[in-house]
Design a protein around this motif. Structure first.
Motif, PDB file in Angstrom:
ATOM      1  N   ASN A  14      -1.980  -1.398  -4.829  1.00 49.79           N
ATOM      2  CA  ASN A  14      -2.110  -2.328  -3.712  1.00 49.79           C
ATOM      3  C   ASN A  14      -0.912  -3.285  -3.720  1.00 49.79           C
ATOM      4  O   ASN A  14      -0.072  -3.244  -4.617  1.00 49.79           O
ATOM      5  CB  ASN A  14      -3.461  -3.065  -3.766  1.00 49.79           C
ATOM      6  CG  ASN A  14      -3.617  -3.941  -4.984  1.00 49.79           C
ATOM      7  OD1 ASN A  14      -2.670  -4.595  -5.438  1.00 49.79           O
ATOM      8  ND2 ASN A  14      -4.830  -3.977  -5.539  1.00 49.79           N
ATOM      9  N   THR A  15      -0.826  -4.140  -2.736  1.00 46.09           N
ATOM     10  CA  THR A  15       0.317  -5.030  -2.570  1.00 46.09           C
ATOM     11  C   THR A  15       0.505  -5.955  -3.773  1.00 46.09           C
ATOM     12  O   THR A  15       1.624  -6.155  -4.243  1.00 46.09           O
ATOM     13  CB  THR A  15       0.159  -5.864  -1.280  1.00 46.09           C
ATOM     14  OG1 THR A  15       0.021  -4.956  -0.180  1.00 46.09           O
ATOM     15  CG2 THR A  15       1.342  -6.769  -1.038  1.00 46.09           C
ATOM     16  N   GLU A  16      -0.581  -6.511  -4.282  1.00 47.27           N
ATOM     17  CA  GLU A  16      -0.480  -7.397  -5.444  1.00 47.27           C
ATOM     18  C   GLU A  16       0.024  -6.642  -6.668  1.00 47.27           C
ATOM     19  O   GLU A  16       0.860  -7.147  -7.420  1.00 47.27           O
ATOM     20  CB  GLU A  16      -1.837  -8.034  -5.754  1.00 47.27           C
ATOM     21  CG  GLU A  16      -2.180  -9.184  -4.868  1.00 47.27           C
ATOM     22  CD  GLU A  16      -3.446  -9.892  -5.336  1.00 47.27           C
ATOM     23  OE1 GLU A  16      -4.222  -9.318  -6.135  1.00 47.27           O
ATOM     24  OE2 GLU A  16      -3.647 -11.035  -4.894  1.00 47.27           O
ATOM     25  N   GLU A  17      -0.491  -5.434  -6.881  1.00 50.73           N
ATOM     26  CA  GLU A  17      -0.059  -4.649  -8.040  1.00 50.73           C
ATOM     27  C   GLU A  17       1.427  -4.301  -7.946  1.00 50.73           C
ATOM     28  O   GLU A  17       2.159  -4.404  -8.934  1.00 50.73           O
ATOM     29  CB  GLU A  17      -0.907  -3.375  -8.168  1.00 50.73           C
ATOM     30  CG  GLU A  17      -2.339  -3.668  -8.554  1.00 50.73           C
ATOM     31  CD  GLU A  17      -3.270  -2.488  -8.401  1.00 50.73           C
ATOM     32  OE1 GLU A  17      -4.291  -2.464  -9.097  1.00 50.73           O
ATOM     33  OE2 GLU A  17      -2.996  -1.584  -7.565  1.00 50.73           O
ATOM     34  N   ARG A  18       1.875  -3.919  -6.759  1.00 47.86           N
ATOM     35  CA  ARG A  18       3.310  -3.631  -6.565  1.00 47.86           C
ATOM     36  C   ARG A  18       4.150  -4.872  -6.843  1.00 47.86           C
ATOM     37  O   ARG A  18       5.198  -4.808  -7.480  1.00 47.86           O
ATOM     38  CB  ARG A  18       3.569  -3.129  -5.145  1.00 47.86           C
ATOM     39  CG  ARG A  18       3.478  -1.641  -5.032  1.00 47.86           C
ATOM     40  CD  ARG A  18       4.050  -1.158  -3.692  1.00 47.86           C
ATOM     41  NE  ARG A  18       3.261  -0.036  -3.250  1.00 47.86           N
ATOM     42  CZ  ARG A  18       2.173  -0.084  -2.503  1.00 47.86           C
ATOM     43  NH1 ARG A  18       1.741  -1.217  -2.044  1.00 47.86           N
ATOM     44  NH2 ARG A  18       1.506   1.007  -2.203  1.00 47.86           N
ATOM     45  N   GLY A  19       3.696  -6.010  -6.360  1.00 42.79           N
ATOM     46  CA  GLY A  19       4.412  -7.262  -6.586  1.00 42.79           C
ATOM     47  C   GLY A  19       4.470  -7.642  -8.053  1.00 42.79           C
ATOM     48  O   GLY A  19       5.501  -8.115  -8.541  1.00 42.79           O
ATOM     49  N   LEU A  20       3.389  -7.418  -8.759  1.00 40.10           N
ATOM     50  CA  LEU A  20       3.348  -7.710 -10.187  1.00 40.10           C
ATOM     51  C   LEU A  20       4.342  -6.828 -10.940  1.00 40.10           C
ATOM     52  O   LEU A  20       5.115  -7.304 -11.773  1.00 40.10           O
ATOM     53  CB  LEU A  20       1.935  -7.486 -10.718  1.00 40.10           C
ATOM     54  CG  LEU A  20       1.691  -7.806 -12.182  1.00 40.10           C
ATOM     55  CD1 LEU A  20       1.957  -9.278 -12.461  1.00 40.10           C
ATOM     56  CD2 LEU A  20       0.265  -7.436 -12.560  1.00 40.10           C
ATOM     57  N   VAL A  21       4.377  -5.544 -10.613  1.00 41.24           N
ATOM     58  CA  VAL A  21       5.257  -4.591 -11.298  1.00 41.24           C
ATOM     59  C   VAL A  21       6.722  -4.848 -10.963  1.00 41.24           C
ATOM     60  O   VAL A  21       7.587  -4.783 -11.836  1.00 41.24           O
ATOM     61  CB  VAL A  21       4.844  -3.137 -10.959  1.00 41.24           C
ATOM     62  CG1 VAL A  21       5.891  -2.153 -11.409  1.00 41.24           C
ATOM     63  CG2 VAL A  21       3.506  -2.824 -11.604  1.00 41.24           C
ATOM     64  N   ASN A  22       7.025  -5.175  -9.702  1.00 35.98           N
ATOM     65  CA  ASN A  22       8.443  -5.380  -9.344  1.00 35.98           C
ATOM     66  C   ASN A  22       8.906  -6.823  -9.518  1.00 35.98           C
ATOM     67  O   ASN A  22      10.051  -7.145  -9.246  1.00 35.98           O
ATOM     68  CB  ASN A  22       8.756  -4.847  -7.943  1.00 35.98           C
ATOM     69  CG  ASN A  22       8.126  -5.655  -6.834  1.00 35.98           C
ATOM     70  OD1 ASN A  22       7.869  -6.837  -6.980  1.00 35.98           O
ATOM     71  ND2 ASN A  22       7.869  -5.003  -5.710  1.00 35.98           N
ATOM     72  N   GLY A  23       8.017  -7.707  -9.970  1.00 38.10           N
ATOM     73  CA  GLY A  23       8.410  -9.068 -10.302  1.00 38.10           C
ATOM     74  C   GLY A  23       8.366 -10.074  -9.176  1.00 38.10           C
ATOM     75  O   GLY A  23       8.743 -11.226  -9.363  1.00 38.10           O
ATOM     76  N   THR A  24       7.880  -9.693  -8.000  1.00 42.74           N
ATOM     77  CA  THR A  24       7.805 -10.647  -6.895  1.00 42.74           C
ATOM     78  C   THR A  24       6.530 -11.490  -6.955  1.00 42.74           C
ATOM     79  O   THR A  24       6.434 -12.503  -6.272  1.00 42.74           O
ATOM     80  CB  THR A  24       7.905  -9.938  -5.528  1.00 42.74           C
ATOM     81  OG1 THR A  24       6.842  -8.997  -5.409  1.00 42.74           O
ATOM     82  CG2 THR A  24       9.250  -9.238  -5.388  1.00 42.74           C
ATOM     83  N   ILE A  25       5.568 -11.073  -7.751  1.00 45.58           N
ATOM     84  CA  ILE A  25       4.350 -11.848  -7.985  1.00 45.58           C
ATOM     85  C   ILE A  25       4.227 -12.053  -9.488  1.00 45.58           C
ATOM     86  O   ILE A  25       4.316 -11.094 -10.258  1.00 45.58           O
ATOM     87  CB  ILE A  25       3.097 -11.106  -7.458  1.00 45.58           C
ATOM     88  CG1 ILE A  25       3.129 -10.980  -5.935  1.00 45.58           C
ATOM     89  CG2 ILE A  25       1.819 -11.809  -7.906  1.00 45.58           C
ATOM     90  CD1 ILE A  25       1.981 -10.195  -5.354  1.00 45.58           C
ATOM     91  N   GLY A  26       4.039 -13.278  -9.921  1.00 45.03           N
ATOM     92  CA  GLY A  26       3.897 -13.570 -11.339  1.00 45.03           C
ATOM     93  C   GLY A  26       2.497 -13.261 -11.831  1.00 45.03           C
ATOM     94  O   GLY A  26       1.537 -13.226 -11.058  1.00 45.03           O
ATOM     95  N   ILE A  27       2.380 -13.059 -13.136  1.00 44.82           N
ATOM     96  CA  ILE A  27       1.082 -12.747 -13.734  1.00 44.82           C
ATOM     97  C   ILE A  27       0.064 -13.854 -13.482  1.00 44.82           C
ATOM     98  O   ILE A  27      -1.128 -13.602 -13.368  1.00 44.82           O
ATOM     99  CB  ILE A  27       1.223 -12.438 -15.252  1.00 44.82           C
ATOM    100  CG1 ILE A  27      -0.069 -11.878 -15.834  1.00 44.82           C
ATOM    101  CG2 ILE A  27       1.656 -13.677 -16.020  1.00 44.82           C
ATOM    102  CD1 ILE A  27      -0.428 -10.500 -15.384  1.00 44.82           C
ATOM    103  N   ASN A  28       0.532 -15.101 -13.337  1.00 48.23           N
ATOM    104  CA  ASN A  28      -0.384 -16.213 -13.068  1.00 48.23           C
ATOM    105  C   ASN A  28      -0.829 -16.268 -11.601  1.00 48.23           C
ATOM    106  O   ASN A  28      -1.679 -17.059 -11.247  1.00 48.23           O
ATOM    107  CB  ASN A  28       0.251 -17.544 -13.474  1.00 48.23           C
ATOM    108  CG  ASN A  28       1.554 -17.823 -12.747  1.00 48.23           C
ATOM    109  OD1 ASN A  28       2.158 -16.909 -12.176  1.00 48.23           O
ATOM    110  ND2 ASN A  28       1.985 -19.068 -12.788  1.00 48.23           N
TER     111      ASN A  28
END
Length: 121
Positions: free
Chosen positions: A17-31
């Motif tokens: 999903n969008t959040e998972e993609r962002g987490l993996v590519n660094g556009t969304i932080g783990i927090n």
């Protein structure tokens, strides 16, 4: 995918999903998100072409950095017979990690073989 230490359930990275993609590519932080605990044993798989061969890359579902593995099958000549051999390469160095043969006899015959068309460590 099962090995002696654990089982990894493989999924296409297109299922992220969008959040998972962002987490993996660094556009969304783990927090900024909470990984789904049900997917902690998942791996993501993508096809790639490397050295004229088709391979599958495998990474942890939430893996953000570090090397994964490449898996590819190629027919090899073993004692005059063509047999499929599963080769595993490290993604970072593209060096051989191991080979898996269809029979124990073939594995024993080829145990010290380094294939000229693969990078070896």
């Amino acid at each position: 995918m099962i090995d002696p230490d654990h089982t990894t359930e493989l999924h296409s990275s297109s299922e992220m999903n969008t959040e998972e993609r962002g987490l993996v590519n660094g556009t969304i932080g783990i927090n900024q998100t909470t990984p789904n605990s049900a997917k902690m044993n998942w791996g993501r798989v993508d096809p790639i072409n490397f050295d004229g061969r088709e391979w599958l890359t495998v990474h942890g579902w939430y893996q953000t950095n570090g090397a994964g593995l490449l898996y590819g099958v190629k027919d090899r000549d073993i004692n005059g017979k063509s047999m499929p051999v599963l080769s595993i390469l490290e993604t970072a160095s593209r060096s051989s990690y191991g080979h898996y043969y269809p029979t124990e006899e073939a594995a024993l015959a080829m145990k010290d073989t380094k294939f000229a068309d693969e990078h070896n460590r």
